[in-house]
Structure formats: structure tokens, C-alpha cells
Design a protein around this motif. Sequence first.
Motif: not given
Length: 86
Positions: A16, A19-20, A23-28, A37, A39
Motif C-alpha cells: 500500500s 501504491t501511494r 500509483g497502481d502496479a502494472v503487474q502483481d 509488484l 511499476f
Amino acid sequence: MTNTVGLERVLGRNASQLTRLFGDAVQDFRENGARKLQFSGEACVLDTYLYPESSGREPVVTYVDARNAAGENVDRAACVEALARR
């Protein structure tokens, strides 16, 4: 020993917090309690590897890898800064 100078913003952070920052990960990816994760931005692709520090604990970043669009290694700290600025 691997140089970690400039990686203080990500090492020891949980998903988390990443992500802050990015931003959102492109793969997880998740496997056996570990997590990767990824980015991505114009400057680079950053892979963060999260592992639990002890049983039952939330995984945190223990290693970071960075590359450009061609797959060549780039400075990890510079990649962190470039992705955090976007």
C-alpha cells in the motif's frame, strides 16, 4: 554487498505504501507469501520484491530491480525518483 543508496523510499515498504508513491502496479505476482509488484513509466520499469520479515507479517520490499524499455539495467535509485515524480 548491493548498493542501496537512494532506495530508502522503497526498501522496507509494504504494497500500500508503494501504491501511494507510484500509483497502481502494472503487474502483481504472488507466490508462497512473496510478492512482486511492477511499476512502469517512460523512464523505466521497476520491479519490487516483497517478502514477509517473519511469519504472519505483511510482506515488505527487500530488493528492487530496474530496467529501460529495451531490457537493459538502469540505475535503481534514478528509476525510483523518475517514477515517484510522475
